[in-house]
Write an enzyme that holds these catalytic residues in place. Structure first.
Site, PDB file in Angstrom:
ATOM      1  N   ASN A   1      -0.737  -6.073 -27.785  1.00 48.49           N
ATOM      2  CA  ASN A   1      -1.904  -5.615 -27.018  1.00 48.49           C
ATOM      3  C   ASN A   1      -2.784  -6.774 -26.553  1.00 48.49           C
ATOM      4  O   ASN A   1      -3.208  -6.810 -25.396  1.00 48.49           O
ATOM      5  CB  ASN A   1      -2.731  -4.625 -27.850  1.00 48.49           C
ATOM      6  CG  ASN A   1      -1.934  -3.368 -28.177  1.00 48.49           C
ATOM      7  OD1 ASN A   1      -0.849  -3.157 -27.632  1.00 48.49           O
ATOM      8  ND2 ASN A   1      -2.457  -2.544 -29.074  1.00 48.49           N
TER       9      ASN A   1
ATOM     10  N   THR B   1     -19.391  -3.843  21.948  1.00 52.23           N
ATOM     11  CA  THR B   1     -19.773  -2.853  20.945  1.00 52.23           C
ATOM     12  C   THR B   1     -19.149  -1.550  21.425  1.00 52.23           C
ATOM     13  O   THR B   1     -19.046  -1.332  22.639  1.00 52.23           O
ATOM     14  CB  THR B   1     -21.303  -2.685  20.815  1.00 52.23           C
ATOM     15  OG1 THR B   1     -21.808  -2.149  22.046  1.00 52.23           O
ATOM     16  CG2 THR B   1     -22.011  -4.004  20.526  1.00 52.23           C
ATOM     17  N   HIS B   2     -18.680  -0.744  20.520  1.00 53.58           N
ATOM     18  CA  HIS B   2     -17.950   0.487  20.875  1.00 53.58           C
ATOM     19  C   HIS B   2     -16.720   0.182  21.733  1.00 53.58           C
ATOM     20  O   HIS B   2     -16.276   1.029  22.490  1.00 53.58           O
ATOM     21  CB  HIS B   2     -18.857   1.483  21.621  1.00 53.58           C
ATOM     22  CG  HIS B   2     -20.195   1.694  20.980  1.00 53.58           C
ATOM     23  ND1 HIS B   2     -20.454   2.733  20.122  1.00 53.58           N
ATOM     24  CD2 HIS B   2     -21.339   0.974  21.047  1.00 53.58           C
ATOM     25  CE1 HIS B   2     -21.711   2.652  19.702  1.00 53.58           C
ATOM     26  NE2 HIS B   2     -22.266   1.594  20.250  1.00 53.58           N
TER      27      HIS B   2
ATOM     28  N   SER C   1      12.393  -5.920  21.567  1.00 55.34           N
ATOM     29  CA  SER C   1      12.848  -4.542  21.442  1.00 55.34           C
ATOM     30  C   SER C   1      14.359  -4.482  21.640  1.00 55.34           C
ATOM     31  O   SER C   1      14.921  -5.249  22.414  1.00 55.34           O
ATOM     32  CB  SER C   1      12.148  -3.681  22.494  1.00 55.34           C
ATOM     33  OG  SER C   1      12.926  -2.540  22.803  1.00 55.34           O
TER      34      SER C   1
ATOM     35  N   LYS D   1      10.256  -6.541  26.498  1.00 49.96           N
ATOM     36  CA  LYS D   1       9.209  -6.465  25.480  1.00 49.96           C
ATOM     37  C   LYS D   1       9.010  -7.723  24.652  1.00 49.96           C
ATOM     38  O   LYS D   1       9.948  -8.413  24.299  1.00 49.96           O
ATOM     39  CB  LYS D   1       9.529  -5.308  24.524  1.00 49.96           C
ATOM     40  CG  LYS D   1       9.408  -3.941  25.170  1.00 49.96           C
ATOM     41  CD  LYS D   1       7.971  -3.491  25.234  1.00 49.96           C
ATOM     42  CE  LYS D   1       7.584  -2.914  23.884  1.00 49.96           C
ATOM     43  NZ  LYS D   1       6.197  -2.576  23.816  1.00 49.96           N
TER      44      LYS D   1
ATOM     45  N   ASN E   1       6.530  -8.148  21.301  1.00 53.76           N
ATOM     46  CA  ASN E   1       5.611  -7.354  20.478  1.00 53.76           C
ATOM     47  C   ASN E   1       4.900  -8.179  19.403  1.00 53.76           C
ATOM     48  O   ASN E   1       5.492  -9.079  18.821  1.00 53.76           O
ATOM     49  CB  ASN E   1       6.382  -6.221  19.797  1.00 53.76           C
ATOM     50  CG  ASN E   1       6.996  -5.263  20.794  1.00 53.76           C
ATOM     51  OD1 ASN E   1       6.437  -5.022  21.867  1.00 53.76           O
ATOM     52  ND2 ASN E   1       8.164  -4.737  20.456  1.00 53.76           N
TER      53      ASN E   1
ATOM     54  N   GLU F   1       0.496  -6.594  13.422  1.00 56.26           N
ATOM     55  CA  GLU F   1       0.607  -5.154  13.115  1.00 56.26           C
ATOM     56  C   GLU F   1       0.968  -4.940  11.652  1.00 56.26           C
ATOM     57  O   GLU F   1       0.448  -4.047  10.982  1.00 56.26           O
ATOM     58  CB  GLU F   1       1.682  -4.507  13.991  1.00 56.26           C
ATOM     59  CG  GLU F   1       1.329  -4.404  15.457  1.00 56.26           C
ATOM     60  CD  GLU F   1       2.531  -3.917  16.260  1.00 56.26           C
ATOM     61  OE1 GLU F   1       2.702  -2.709  16.382  1.00 56.26           O
ATOM     62  OE2 GLU F   1       3.299  -4.768  16.749  1.00 56.26           O
TER      63      GLU F   1
ATOM     64  N   TYR G   1      -6.195   0.226 -26.703  1.00 52.39           N
ATOM     65  CA  TYR G   1      -5.019   0.163 -25.835  1.00 52.39           C
ATOM     66  C   TYR G   1      -4.352   1.533 -25.698  1.00 52.39           C
ATOM     67  O   TYR G   1      -4.264   2.298 -26.652  1.00 52.39           O
ATOM     68  CB  TYR G   1      -3.986  -0.847 -26.385  1.00 52.39           C
ATOM     69  CG  TYR G   1      -2.733  -0.898 -25.525  1.00 52.39           C
ATOM     70  CD1 TYR G   1      -2.699  -1.671 -24.367  1.00 52.39           C
ATOM     71  CD2 TYR G   1      -1.598  -0.158 -25.854  1.00 52.39           C
ATOM     72  CE1 TYR G   1      -1.578  -1.703 -23.561  1.00 52.39           C
ATOM     73  CE2 TYR G   1      -0.464  -0.190 -25.056  1.00 52.39           C
ATOM     74  CZ  TYR G   1      -0.460  -0.957 -23.909  1.00 52.39           C
ATOM     75  OH  TYR G   1       0.659  -0.978 -23.115  1.00 52.39           O
TER      76      TYR G   1
ATOM     77  N   GLN H   1       0.179   0.006 -18.968  1.00 49.92           N
ATOM     78  CA  GLN H   1       1.378  -0.692 -18.491  1.00 49.92           C
ATOM     79  C   GLN H   1       1.526  -0.510 -16.969  1.00 49.92           C
ATOM     80  O   GLN H   1       2.182  -1.309 -16.313  1.00 49.92           O
ATOM     81  CB  GLN H   1       2.604  -0.139 -19.223  1.00 49.92           C
ATOM     82  CG  GLN H   1       3.915  -0.778 -18.865  1.00 49.92           C
ATOM     83  CD  GLN H   1       4.996  -0.454 -19.877  1.00 49.92           C
ATOM     84  OE1 GLN H   1       4.992  -0.954 -21.001  1.00 49.92           O
ATOM     85  NE2 GLN H   1       5.924   0.418 -19.501  1.00 49.92           N
TER      86      GLN H   1
ATOM     87  N   LYS I   1       0.628  -3.298 -13.915  1.00 51.59           N
ATOM     88  CA  LYS I   1       1.365  -4.489 -13.463  1.00 51.59           C
ATOM     89  C   LYS I   1       1.984  -4.381 -12.082  1.00 51.59           C
ATOM     90  O   LYS I   1       1.842  -5.290 -11.257  1.00 51.59           O
ATOM     91  CB  LYS I   1       2.429  -4.861 -14.492  1.00 51.59           C
ATOM     92  CG  LYS I   1       1.835  -5.641 -15.618  1.00 51.59           C
ATOM     93  CD  LYS I   1       2.746  -5.727 -16.796  1.00 51.59           C
ATOM     94  CE  LYS I   1       1.951  -5.661 -18.065  1.00 51.59           C
ATOM     95  NZ  LYS I   1       1.221  -4.380 -18.266  1.00 51.59           N
TER      96      LYS I   1
HETATM   97  N1  ARG Z   1       4.480  -3.431 -21.993  1.00 53.00           N
HETATM   98  C1  ARG Z   1       3.162  -3.215 -22.486  1.00 53.00           C
HETATM   99  C2  ARG Z   1       2.164  -3.245 -21.344  1.00 53.00           C
HETATM  100  O1  ARG Z   1       2.526  -3.725 -20.335  1.00 53.00           O
HETATM  101  C3  ARG Z   1       2.824  -4.281 -23.481  1.00 53.00           C
HETATM  102  C4  ARG Z   1       1.929  -3.859 -24.589  1.00 53.00           C
HETATM  103  C5  ARG Z   1       2.587  -2.859 -25.415  1.00 53.00           C
HETATM  104  N2  ARG Z   1       1.916  -2.609 -26.624  1.00 53.00           N
HETATM  105  C6  ARG Z   1       2.221  -1.585 -27.354  1.00 53.00           C
HETATM  106  N3  ARG Z   1       1.641  -1.461 -28.485  1.00 53.00           N
HETATM  107  N4  ARG Z   1       3.069  -0.682 -26.962  1.00 53.00           N
HETATM  108  O2  ARG Z   1       1.081  -2.762 -21.437  1.00 53.00           O
END
Ligand code: ARG
Length: 459
Positions: free
Chosen positions: A111, A156-157, A278, A284, A286, A291, A318, A323, A326
């Site tokens: 954690n 403007t606008h 294109s 074309k 582009n 974009e 925690y 998780q 990420k």
């Molecule tokens: N893979 C977990 C995360 O990304 C890591 C921490 C996990 N800890 C646990 N006690 N399960 O958050």
């Protein structure tokens, strides 16, 4: 998946679906360098505090360094035998050095480990993003300087409003990016605080030297509350918010590039190497890159919203929900980095089309405000002057003329006080010169801003 770091309490094998659903190795493998660097600092501290021996320390450090090199070279597979990057590194270490490797996790939990790894990752990303923002600012300032004599319609606008210097328009984006820099630097301050030593949630029974770990890893501070430390993801939200605002700015710039490169505007040409064509329409060319930057803004906003929502109902400390931070973070970081790289390379490839800018500036009664200001100088109140010029514009529209095409006689029908000296006030190309108020588009002001921008970028 056999390599559990928590097997002891379990009687039955983990279901394969449990493994598949629970694992994060497929995406948190990206944190391997941070994970190992953090483990090395933790190991050094354990030895210094006499919690592990100096011999164990050097064996662990040596093996970790080797694992890092092998991971760098892609020699260790991130396979599904491991739940996450923390288990992979630890189990690989134990395979290499035997039981003494089992001491590394003393006084530590995944954690606080994952909180550490992600903080180190965000810190690295922010430092790269800051450099890329500066590179983009340089490109903006270069473009402004190169076109310092050009005047264009300001809108403007999306209706022609008052002429501005092209450089003034571009420097507006310099200012936005300057605020973005500040936001990322603020985010970095809150990110660069060490959570390790909080262990699972309550701290540790070992006499951990957190100050030493913070110094080793280059953190500016140490978290004050272990429960907060393992359940805080504010620093990722700070990053995602700063990223969202940055993307919003880039998107606005890109929207203008798309409009300006259309045949309807034809204010700019983007070099062939940064455009696409294109498959069916041979003529074309582009503006796909701007974009795409505009388009990718949405996913960064989405990641901010998704993490805010993930966090909103979590009890301390925690929870596995976290998780989910990420993939949002990684995708936002990748998106922001590539978009900045693209825009900083694209800007130098833009040419302003002087003739079209000139033609657009001549039309649209953009000197009207100046004409009203002229009348004010002749003693008429601004409100009345506004009304008079409005009527003059209407007359000019009916006559299919611009203000500067009206004769003195025609103009005097609207206000007796109009005299010969009105002439320069009717010329849309002269209006910018009158705006040397602080922050205005007057050439003096814009040149000062350019100089200041150069100084800021050099420091
Ligand atoms: N893979 C977990 C995360 O990304 C890591 C921490 C996990 N800890 C646990 N006690 N399960 O958050």
């Amino acid at each position: 998946m056999t390599q559990k770091v928590w097997g002891g309490r379990f009687r039955k094998e983990t279901d394969t679906l449990t493994n598949r659903f629970n694992a994060s190795i497929s995406f948190d493998s990206r944190l391997y360098a941070q994970d190992i660097e953090g483990s090395m600092a933790h190991c050094r501290m354990l030895a210094k505090q006499g919690i592990i021996s100096v011999e164990d320390e050097s064996a662990i450090l040596e093996a970790l360094a080797k694992i890092l090199r092998e991971l760098d070279r892609g020699e260790i597979e991130f396979n599904d035998d491991y739940e996450d990057i923390h288990s992979l590194v630890e189990k690989t270490l134990i395979e290499r050095v035997g039981a003494l490797g089992e001491k590394l996790h003393t006084g530590r939990s995944r954690n606080d480990q994952v909180a550490l790894d992600v903080r180190m990752y965000v810190r690295d990303v922010i430092r790269r993003v800051v450099e890329l923002i500066k590179k983009t600012q340089v490109a903006i300032v270069d473009l402004a300087e190169k076109n310092i004599d050009l005047i264009m319609p300001g809108y403007t606008h999306l209706q022609r409003a008052q002429p501005v210097l092209v450089a003034h328009h571009m420097l507006a984006y310099y200012e936005m990016l300057k605020r973005d820099l500040q936001r990322f630097e603020e985010a970095l301050k809150r990110t660069n605080v060490l959570p390790l030593g909080s262990a699972a949630l309550a701290g540790s029974t070992f006499n951990l030297d957190r100050v030493m770990v913070a110094e080793t890893l280059g953190f500016d501070g140490i978290t004050a509350n272990s429960m907060d430390a393992v359940s805080d993801r504010d620093f990722i939200l700070d990053f995602l918010y700063a990223s969202s605002v940055l993307m919003m700015h880039l998107s606005r710039l890109c929207e203008e590039l798309v409009i300006w490169s259309s045949q309807e505007f034809a204010f700019i040409t983007i070099s062939d190497s940064f455009c696409t064509g294109s498959s069916i329409m041979p003529q074309k060319k582009n503006p796909d890159l701007p974009e795409l930057i505009r388009g990718k803004t949405g996913r960064v906003y989405g990641h901010l919203m998704s993490l805010l929502t993930t966090m909103k109902g979590l009890p301390l400390a925690y929870n596995k929900d976290m998780q989910e931070d990420k993939e949002a973070l990684f995708d936002a970081a990748d998106t922001v980095e590539i978009c900045l790289e693209v825009i900083s390379r694209l800007l130098p490839e833009i040419t302003f089309n002087e003739e079209n800018l000139r033609a657009a500036t001549e039309k649209g009664f953009m000197a009207a405000t100046d004409l009203a200001d002229y009348l004010v100088r002749k003693g008429i109140t601004f409100r009345e002057a506004h009304e008079i010029v409005g009527k003059m514009v209407l007359f000019a529209i009916d006559q299919k003329k611009e203000l500067h095409n009206l004769s003195l006689e025609e103009m005097r029908r609207f206000a007796k006080k109009i005299d010969k000296d009105v002439e320069p006030w009717l010329d849309p190309f002269k209006t910018v010169n009158r705006r040397n108020v602080l922050g205005g588009t007057g050439p003096e002001m814009v040149k000062q801003c350019l100089k200041k921008a150069r100084e800021e970028l050099a420091s």
